[in-house]
Design a protein around this motif. Structure first.
Motif, PDB file in Angstrom:
ATOM      1  N   PRO A   1       0.752  -1.323   0.005  1.00  0.00           N
ATOM      2  CA  PRO A   1      -0.024  -0.111  -0.051  1.00  0.00           C
ATOM      3  C   PRO A   1       0.910   1.350   0.045  1.00  0.00           C
ATOM      4  N   GLY A   2       2.123   1.203  -0.092  1.00  0.00           N
ATOM      5  CA  GLY A   2       2.935   2.230  -0.483  1.00  0.00           C
ATOM      6  C   GLY A   2       2.889   3.463   0.705  1.00  0.00           C
ATOM      7  N   LEU A   3       2.466   4.534   0.490  1.00  0.00           N
ATOM      8  CA  LEU A   3       2.382   5.526   1.523  1.00  0.00           C
ATOM      9  C   LEU A   3       1.358   5.224   2.857  1.00  0.00           C
ATOM     10  N   HIS A   4       0.812   4.141   2.828  1.00  0.00           N
ATOM     11  CA  HIS A   4      -0.107   3.681   3.926  1.00  0.00           C
ATOM     12  C   HIS A   4       0.438   2.317   4.259  1.00  0.00           C
ATOM     13  N   ALA A   5       1.644   1.949   4.149  1.00  0.00           N
ATOM     14  CA  ALA A   5       2.323   0.831   4.327  1.00  0.00           C
ATOM     15  C   ALA A   5       2.510   0.354   5.737  1.00  0.00           C
ATOM     16  N   ASP A   6       2.577   1.186   6.701  1.00  0.00           N
ATOM     17  CA  ASP A   6       2.432   1.151   8.315  1.00  0.00           C
ATOM     18  C   ASP A   6       1.293   0.826   8.683  1.00  0.00           C
ATOM     19  N   THR A   7       0.463   1.675   8.165  1.00  0.00           N
ATOM     20  CA  THR A   7      -1.037   1.735   8.790  1.00  0.00           C
ATOM     21  C   THR A   7      -1.951   0.274   8.425  1.00  0.00           C
ATOM     22  N   VAL A   8      -1.714  -0.148   6.960  1.00  0.00           N
ATOM     23  CA  VAL A   8      -2.228  -1.299   6.678  1.00  0.00           C
ATOM     24  C   VAL A   8      -1.464  -2.321   7.386  1.00  0.00           C
ATOM     25  N   ALA A   9      -0.368  -2.446   7.478  1.00  0.00           N
ATOM     26  CA  ALA A   9       0.481  -3.704   8.279  1.00  0.00           C
ATOM     27  C   ALA A   9       0.082  -3.570   9.593  1.00  0.00           C
ATOM     28  N   LYS A  10      -0.258  -2.656  10.198  1.00  0.00           N
ATOM     29  CA  LYS A  10      -0.989  -2.698  11.501  1.00  0.00           C
ATOM     30  C   LYS A  10      -2.219  -3.783  11.675  1.00  0.00           C
ATOM     31  N   LEU A  11      -2.786  -3.505  10.622  1.00  0.00           N
ATOM     32  CA  LEU A  11      -4.090  -4.079  10.570  1.00  0.00           C
ATOM     33  C   LEU A  11      -3.955  -5.675  10.592  1.00  0.00           C
ATOM     34  N   ALA A  12      -2.597  -6.004   9.959  1.00  0.00           N
ATOM     35  CA  ALA A  12      -2.348  -7.420   9.781  1.00  0.00           C
ATOM     36  C   ALA A  12      -1.414  -7.733  11.077  1.00  0.00           C
ATOM     37  N   ARG A  13      -1.379  -6.768  12.121  1.00  0.00           N
ATOM     38  CA  ARG A  13      -0.572  -7.387  13.438  1.00  0.00           C
ATOM     39  C   ARG A  13       0.855  -7.302  13.273  1.00  0.00           C
ATOM     40  N   ASP A  14       1.417  -6.613  12.182  1.00  0.00           N
ATOM     41  CA  ASP A  14       2.921  -6.687  12.041  1.00  0.00           C
ATOM     42  C   ASP A  14       3.336  -5.647  12.892  1.00  0.00           C
ATOM     43  N   GLY A  15       4.614  -5.446  13.259  1.00  0.00           N
ATOM     44  CA  GLY A  15       5.197  -4.631  14.252  1.00  0.00           C
ATOM     45  C   GLY A  15       4.930  -3.078  13.820  1.00  0.00           C
ATOM     46  N   ALA A  16       5.222  -1.955  14.760  1.00  0.00           N
ATOM     47  CA  ALA A  16       4.911  -0.819  14.523  1.00  0.00           C
ATOM     48  C   ALA A  16       6.128  -0.259  13.730  1.00  0.00           C
ATOM     49  N   ALA A  17       7.045  -0.443  13.770  1.00  0.00           N
ATOM     50  CA  ALA A  17       8.327  -0.306  12.946  1.00  0.00           C
ATOM     51  C   ALA A  17       8.576  -0.958  11.542  1.00  0.00           C
ATOM     52  N   PRO A  18       9.118  -0.347  10.689  1.00  0.00           N
ATOM     53  CA  PRO A  18       9.294   1.157  10.591  1.00  0.00           C
ATOM     54  C   PRO A  18       7.935   1.923  10.080  1.00  0.00           C
ATOM     55  N   ARG A  19       8.023   3.248  10.521  1.00  0.00           N
ATOM     56  CA  ARG A  19       7.012   3.935  10.161  1.00  0.00           C
ATOM     57  C   ARG A  19       7.218   4.683   8.828  1.00  0.00           C
TER      58      ARG A  19
END
Length: 399
Positions: free
Chosen positions: A202-220
């Motif tokens: 998801p490019g610009l939203h890589a961290d926020t979408v990864a959070k939905l998958a319970r991936d780690g917070a970093a990198p932002r």
């Protein structure tokens, strides 16, 4: 060889290349690409400079280096097969000061380790043979560096997916991911789609979408806006190929350079200023939510402490055309404010670690049945087909 349904979040060039690779490599597998916008290649891919990088800059042995070198050959063949634009204009990486010569020499050694084809050192006189209007005291010449049309390639990838029985579902903004027996449920509002495995691009939203998958917070993700000037049409003939500065190794951006486009125009830029919204293509676009997230991240403050001087310089160029063109004039002497008009802008999704380090290499995480692309900045477009191969291997590895 059917593997059920594979979902891909994001219809930029990396997501579409990945969907295509999965569909072609695993016949019978159904691929569904989810995209929140109403057309593909809307964000980073649609604002890309169009450069096909040869692999000069990247740390030997890194994912970036390996996938870029392979990606170039795959992309060239694909463009030739489908009659898409691909012009080997060549690139000069040019030193304009004596203190840059040592860095240029190091860059040459790095490029040789990366097997960049036909790269050579050129003298001041040889620079003039390649680019008659260029300045510089020495340079590296990469004749195989090319330009292309990445949005056109992305659209063709989407056609390939659909021809293989897949789907590119537009207007589907992913806002929920739920693990279900044997798969994942992908949600957009009230819509639900079950997939067996999922790839996040998801490019610009890589961290926020990864959070939905319970991936780690970093990198932002930290968004950097890159703004361009355009040479006026009557001045575009001053530049034949790509003209780049010797990059500063402390910073992941390459500096202001001259870039011919496949339509015949020539861009000057980009700068790199912190964007005030993830999709902030204009200075006037501000997201309080995005700024609050950034301010709450310790890595952002550590980055600012390390790079604030560079940031001030970049903002000066954003606000003043004269300041923007000051550096550019060292590479093509005589080109100044009167020769350019303001062009477009793009926003780069730059990953940032908690210690304030701007992540340089591609970074891909595996979280059960989810493969998350957490950092894929330039040259991800160049490397997209090789990245797709790499991701596909990860997707079908044992859970």
């Amino acid at each position: 060889m059917s593997d059920g349904t594979i979902g891909v979040v994001g219809a930029g060039i990396v997501g579409l290349a990945t969907g295509r690779e999965i569909a072609l490599r695993r016949p019978g597998t159904r691929v569904v690409v989810f995209e929140k916008e109403r057309r593909v290649a809307f964000h980073q891919t649609g604002h890309n400079s169009g450069v096909v990088h040869a692999g000069i800059y990247y740390t030997p042995g890194s994912l970036k280096a390996d996938l870029t070198v392979r990606g170039v050959s795959l992309l060239r063949e694909y463009c030739q097969e489908h009659r898409l634009p691909y012009q080997e204009t060549g690139k000069l990486v040019m030193a304009v000061r004596e203190d840059e010569l040592g860095r240029m020499e190091g860059l040459y050694d790095r490029a040789r380790n990366n097997h960049v084809p036909d790269l050579r050192k050129v003298s001041k006189d040889e620079i003039k043979e390649i680019e008659p209007h260029a300045g510089g005291i020495a340079a590296l010449h990469s004749p195989r560096t090319a330009i292309t049309d990445y949005p056109a390639i992305a659209r063709r990838f989407a056609q390939d997916i659909e021809a293989a029985g897949g789907e590119v579902r537009l207007g589907f903004a992913v806002d929920g991911l739920t693990r279900v027996p044997g798969g994942i449920e992908v949600a957009s509002g009230q819509d639900r789609v079950r997939v067996d495995r999922l790839v996040l691009c998801p490019g610009l939203h890589a961290d926020t979408v990864a959070k939905l998958a319970r991936d780690g917070a970093a990198p932002r993700i930290v968004p950097f806006r890159g703004e361009y000037m355009l040479l006026k049409p009557e001045r575009a003939g001053l530049v034949r190929g790509l003209i780049y500065p010797v990059p500063d190794p402390r910073y992941p951006f390459l500096g202001v350079h001259f870039t011919p486009r496949v339509d015949g125009s020539v861009e000057v830029g980009p700068n790199a200023v912190l964007a005030t919204a993830r999709e902030g293509y204009k200075l006037s676009q501000v997201s309080v939510k995005d700024l609050a997230r950034l301010a709450a991240y310790p890595g952002a403050w550590r980055m600012a402490a390390q790079h604030w001087r560079t940031g001030v310089k970049e903002y000066r160029g954003s606000l003043s055309r004269a300041a923007f063109m000051k550096d550019a004039g060292a590479y093509v002497p005589g080109v100044g404010v009167a020769d350019v008009v303001r062009g477009g802008a793009g926003v780069r999704a730059q990953a940032l670690d908690p210690d304030g380090t701007l992540v340089d290499d591609f970074r891909i995480h595996q979280v059960g049945r989810v493969t998350a692309v957490r950092n894929a900045p330039s040259p991800a477009a160049t490397a997209c087909m090789a990245i797709a191969e790499h991701i596909t291997e990860a997707v079908f590895s044992p859970v």
